[in-house]
Design a protein around this motif. Structure first.
Motif, mmCIF file in Angstrom:
data_model
loop_
_atom_site.group_PDB
_atom_site.id
_atom_site.type_symbol
_atom_site.label_atom_id
_atom_site.label_comp_id
_atom_site.label_asym_id
_atom_site.label_seq_id
_atom_site.Cartn_x
_atom_site.Cartn_y
_atom_site.Cartn_z
ATOM 1 N N GLY A 14 0.785 -1.228 0.000
ATOM 2 C CA GLY A 14 0.000 0.000 0.000
ATOM 3 C C GLY A 14 0.816 1.276 0.000
ATOM 4 N N VAL A 15 2.127 1.172 -0.077
ATOM 5 C CA VAL A 15 2.994 2.343 -0.232
ATOM 6 C C VAL A 15 3.581 2.302 -1.640
ATOM 7 C CG1 VAL A 15 5.018 3.583 0.609
ATOM 8 C CG2 VAL A 15 3.536 2.366 2.219
ATOM 9 N N ARG A 16 3.434 3.388 -2.358
ATOM 10 C CA ARG A 16 3.894 3.474 -3.739
ATOM 11 C C ARG A 16 4.890 4.617 -3.857
ATOM 12 N NH1 ARG A 16 -0.976 2.832 -7.179
ATOM 13 N NH2 ARG A 16 -1.552 4.912 -6.454
ATOM 14 N N TRP A 17 5.973 4.404 -4.590
ATOM 15 C CA TRP A 17 6.951 5.478 -4.787
ATOM 16 C C TRP A 17 7.550 5.383 -6.178
ATOM 17 C CZ3 TRP A 17 7.723 1.154 -1.905
ATOM 18 C CH2 TRP A 17 8.869 0.374 -2.159
ATOM 19 N N TRP A 18 8.255 6.444 -6.575
ATOM 20 C CA TRP A 18 8.799 6.535 -7.927
ATOM 21 C C TRP A 18 10.150 7.242 -7.864
ATOM 22 C CZ3 TRP A 18 4.090 8.072 -6.174
ATOM 23 C CH2 TRP A 18 3.965 9.415 -5.793
ATOM 24 N N ASN A 19 11.049 6.771 -8.711
ATOM 25 C CA ASN A 19 12.413 7.293 -8.718
ATOM 26 C C ASN A 19 12.534 8.571 -9.540
ATOM 27 O OD1 ASN A 19 13.286 5.159 -7.178
ATOM 28 N ND2 ASN A 19 14.230 4.033 -8.850
ATOM 29 N N VAL A 20 13.591 9.326 -9.262
ATOM 30 C CA VAL A 20 13.911 10.491 -10.089
ATOM 31 C C VAL A 20 14.047 10.037 -11.541
ATOM 32 C CG1 VAL A 20 14.996 11.825 -8.250
ATOM 33 C CG2 VAL A 20 16.382 10.219 -9.590
ATOM 34 N N LYS A 21 13.772 10.954 -12.467
ATOM 35 C CA LYS A 21 13.648 10.559 -13.857
ATOM 36 C C LYS A 21 14.980 10.438 -14.590
ATOM 37 C CE LYS A 21 10.762 12.483 -16.520
ATOM 38 N NZ LYS A 21 9.920 13.484 -17.218
ATOM 39 N N HIS A 22 15.872 11.364 -14.398
ATOM 40 C CA HIS A 22 17.047 11.399 -15.272
ATOM 41 C C HIS A 22 18.122 10.436 -14.795
ATOM 42 C CE1 HIS A 22 20.264 12.835 -17.851
ATOM 43 N NE2 HIS A 22 19.311 13.395 -18.576
ATOM 44 N N PRO A 23 18.772 9.723 -15.707
ATOM 45 C CA PRO A 23 19.826 8.782 -15.302
ATOM 46 C C PRO A 23 20.969 9.421 -14.524
ATOM 47 C CG PRO A 23 19.135 8.330 -17.552
ATOM 48 C CD PRO A 23 18.444 9.604 -17.138
ATOM 49 N N VAL A 24 21.257 10.701 -14.783
ATOM 50 C CA VAL A 24 22.341 11.355 -14.045
ATOM 51 C C VAL A 24 21.952 11.550 -12.584
ATOM 52 C CG1 VAL A 24 23.713 13.454 -13.820
ATOM 53 C CG2 VAL A 24 23.270 12.499 -16.085
ATOM 54 N N ALA A 25 20.749 12.087 -12.348
ATOM 55 C CA ALA A 25 20.287 12.279 -10.968
ATOM 56 C C ALA A 25 20.140 10.953 -10.253
ATOM 57 C CB ALA A 25 18.955 13.034 -10.972
ATOM 58 N N TYR A 26 19.661 9.953 -10.966
ATOM 59 C CA TYR A 26 19.495 8.611 -10.406
ATOM 60 C C TYR A 26 20.842 8.045 -9.941
ATOM 61 C CZ TYR A 26 18.737 3.512 -10.639
ATOM 62 O OH TYR A 26 18.689 2.172 -10.376
ATOM 63 N N ALA A 27 21.826 8.104 -10.807
ATOM 64 C CA ALA A 27 23.145 7.563 -10.466
ATOM 65 C C ALA A 27 23.786 8.345 -9.326
ATOM 66 C CB ALA A 27 24.044 7.585 -11.699
ATOM 67 N N SER A 28 23.590 9.666 -9.323
ATOM 68 C CA SER A 28 24.202 10.504 -8.282
ATOM 69 C C SER A 28 23.667 10.156 -6.904
ATOM 70 C CB SER A 28 23.955 11.986 -8.594
ATOM 71 O OG SER A 28 24.579 12.355 -9.799
ATOM 72 N N ARG A 29 22.373 9.948 -6.811
ATOM 73 C CA ARG A 29 21.792 9.615 -5.504
ATOM 74 C C ARG A 29 22.307 8.279 -4.985
ATOM 75 N NH1 ARG A 29 15.729 11.698 -4.327
ATOM 76 N NH2 ARG A 29 15.867 13.751 -5.289
ATOM 77 N N LEU A 30 22.358 7.290 -5.856
ATOM 78 C CA LEU A 30 22.837 5.986 -5.410
ATOM 79 C C LEU A 30 24.318 6.034 -5.042
ATOM 80 C CD1 LEU A 30 20.844 3.781 -7.894
ATOM 81 C CD2 LEU A 30 20.735 3.634 -5.399
ATOM 82 N N ALA A 31 25.089 6.818 -5.787
ATOM 83 C CA ALA A 31 26.509 6.945 -5.464
ATOM 84 C C ALA A 31 26.718 7.570 -4.092
ATOM 85 C CB ALA A 31 27.214 7.779 -6.537
ATOM 86 N N ALA A 32 25.760 8.408 -3.679
ATOM 87 C CA ALA A 32 25.834 9.046 -2.365
ATOM 88 C C ALA A 32 25.219 8.186 -1.271
ATOM 89 C CB ALA A 32 25.134 10.399 -2.419
ATOM 90 N N GLY A 33 24.720 7.006 -1.638
ATOM 91 C CA GLY A 33 24.114 6.111 -0.654
ATOM 92 C C GLY A 33 22.698 6.473 -0.284
ATOM 93 N N SER A 34 22.056 7.308 -1.102
ATOM 94 C CA SER A 34 20.691 7.760 -0.811
ATOM 95 C C SER A 34 19.684 7.076 -1.716
ATOM 96 C CB SER A 34 20.581 9.279 -1.012
ATOM 97 O OG SER A 34 21.358 9.973 -0.083
ATOM 98 N N SER A 35 18.451 7.060 -1.262
ATOM 99 C CA SER A 35 17.379 6.524 -2.081
ATOM 100 C C SER A 35 17.228 7.357 -3.347
ATOM 101 C CB SER A 35 16.066 6.551 -1.296
ATOM 102 O OG SER A 35 14.979 6.309 -2.162
ATOM 103 N N PRO A 36 16.993 6.701 -4.499
ATOM 104 C CA PRO A 36 16.734 7.457 -5.722
ATOM 105 C C PRO A 36 15.281 7.905 -5.853
ATOM 106 C CG PRO A 36 16.787 5.126 -6.226
ATOM 107 C CD PRO A 36 17.100 5.251 -4.750
ATOM 108 N N ALA A 37 14.458 7.649 -4.831
ATOM 109 C CA ALA A 37 13.031 7.981 -4.928
ATOM 110 C C ALA A 37 12.815 9.487 -4.938
ATOM 111 C CB ALA A 37 12.260 7.351 -3.779
ATOM 112 N N ALA A 38 11.945 9.936 -5.839
ATOM 113 C CA ALA A 38 11.607 11.354 -5.922
ATOM 114 C C ALA A 38 10.409 11.700 -5.047
ATOM 115 C CB ALA A 38 11.298 11.726 -7.370
ATOM 116 N N GLY A 39 9.526 10.727 -4.814
ATOM 117 C CA GLY A 39 8.342 10.972 -4.004
ATOM 118 C C GLY A 39 7.614 9.666 -3.748
ATOM 119 N N ARG A 40 6.626 9.711 -2.856
ATOM 120 C CA ARG A 40 5.856 8.510 -2.584
ATOM 121 C C ARG A 40 4.491 8.885 -2.041
ATOM 122 N NH1 ARG A 40 8.770 5.606 2.667
ATOM 123 N NH2 ARG A 40 7.566 6.630 4.309
ATOM 124 N N GLU A 41 3.608 7.896 -2.003
ATOM 125 C CA GLU A 41 2.279 8.090 -1.442
ATOM 126 C C GLU A 41 1.861 6.825 -0.711
ATOM 127 O OE1 GLU A 41 -0.718 8.653 -4.408
ATOM 128 O OE2 GLU A 41 0.185 7.199 -5.781
#
Length: 409
Positions: A308-335
């Motif tokens: 019952g929890v839904r989330w979605w990752n940031v869209k661009h591959p650069v932002a996506y890779a940057s977040r994971l490289a920093a050890g952070s979730s790539p999620a942009a938002g959730r509901e």
């Protein structure tokens, strides 16, 4: 460019999920979606989160993508563990895009191996990749089969050259039987995706595409009505009058022809737009979506759902890779879906399935609507007598209208 992400609440950087996701987890299957956001050419009708080499920009690399996806696999396993969600073997894995097979087969195998190392595979698990007919070789398909892939879904779309040209598809029709044969030789089940209602496609064109696809004896066929999305090249062409617009009556006639020919060939519908040769050859990954199971979406723009929890990752591959490289979730938002929303979504999705909905599970207004739906020829009366709402052919054509009539008031 790709469509925008939905609005939602901020997603925590550690990826932790609320305690509610633990409730009933033992009754839900777990799957993995892996988004490969690369295409050789952007098709004129497409608004998916995909990028050609010229759109990708600096700082993003197809060569590095497999390693980044593997990093999210590890992040997902850790976040689920920390959220108290027990590890479950993967029932399904689906590589979509984009064109997953633009990446080397070894890269796709690397991502799958990482997922299996974290969660394992359930007995008889389904592992699918989408592919364009011009993006595979006998060798690449064998690498995928050896790595554990069980199924390939080819984007055939049409067997008519002028229709493929309008859709900006790069393969030639003669390529499809060749890749189907290669897939079979590798031991992979085969699904073919078709699109109907392309501007300029005649009924004869559509019949040619159907008969050609069926002549290859696929295990599964998907047939989708073309939807013109705002912001796409095709939408602009229609707006400028360069190609004709979409005709709902044409769509309905082509769906009826598809159902007739596909059924005659021995495949049965199990969802409004999908037919399978046997129940075991239905796409179990998509069924997991329609039945509200759990899945984690890997990749930029990928969506996930757990309890019952839904989330979605940031869209661009650069932002996506940057977040994971920093050890952070790539999620942009959730509901977090409340009970009412989950019930509405359940009705909307399950009503499209051949297995149907239990009438007793509908609210009072939905049960009261049944007599009218039967009278209008939208619901099978014999199934209704047995306590199930199952769409007739006419009901499938008007599935959205049926859903509106049975939703809670």
């Amino acid at each position: 460019m790709p469509s925008v992400l939905p609005l939602g609440d901020p997603a925590p950087a550690d990826g932790l999920l609320p305690p509610q996701v633990q409730s009933g987890v033992e009754h839900r299957r777990f799957g993995l979606y892996v988004h490969i956001p690369f295409c050789a050419v952007r098709c004129g009708y497409c608004d998916f989160n995909t990028y050609t080499a010229t759109e990708l920009g600096g700082g993003a690399s197809q060569d590095a993508y497999a390693g980044t996806a593997v990093a999210e696999v590890a992040f997902a396993a850790s976040a689920l563990d920390a959220s108290g969600v027990p590890r479950r073997p993967l029932s399904t894995v689906f590589f979509g895009g984009g064109t997953p097979t633009l990446l080397p087969a070894g890269d796709l195998a690397q991502i799958l191996r990482a997922a299996v190392a974290e969660w394992g595979l359930a007995p008889g698990a389904e592992v699918t990749t989408e592919a364009n007919p011009d993006s595979v070789t006998p060798e690449s398909l064998q690498v995928l089969a050896d790595a554990g892939f069980t199924r390939v879904s080819f984007g055939m779309q049409s067997a008519v050259p002028h229709v493929l040209k309008v859709l900006d598809r790069t393969h030639t029709p003669s390529k499809v039987p060749q890749v189907v044969q290669w897939a079979r030789e590798a031991g992979l089940a085969v699904s073919l995706d078709l699109i109907y209602g392309t501007p300029g496609e005649s009924m004869e064109d559509w019949q040619t595409s159907l008969e050609t696809a069926l002549s290859y004896e696929p295990d599964h066929i998907s047939a989708y009505a073309l939807i013109v999305e705002d912001g796409t090249k095709l939408a602009a062409q229609i707006r400028r009058g360069e190609v004709p617009g979409i005709d709902d009556d044409d769509h309905a006639a082509k769906y009826e022809l598809a159902d007739a020919l596909i059924s005659q060939a021995g495949l049965e519908w199990y969802e409004v737009s999908n037919w399978a040769r046997t129940p075991d050859q239905a796409c179990r990954h998509n069924l997991a979506y329609w039945r509200g199971d759990d899945w984690w979406g890997i990749g930029p723009g990928a969506h996930s759902h757990v309890g019952g929890v839904r989330w979605w990752n940031v869209k661009h591959p650069v932002a996506y890779a940057s977040r994971l490289a920093a050890g952070s979730s790539p999620a942009a938002g959730r509901e977090t879906l409340d009970a009412g929303t989950r019930e509405v979504e359940r009705i909307m999705l399950e009503a499209r399935l051949a297995s149907g909905l239990l009438v007793d599970a509908l609210g009072g207004s939905g049960r009261h609507a049944m007599a009218g739906l039967i009278a209008d020829g939208l619901v099978d009366p014999a199934a209704a007598f047995r306590g199930s709402l199952q769409l007739t052919l006419k009901g499938r054509l008007l599935a959205d209208a049926v859903v509106r009539r049975i939703l809670p008031e």
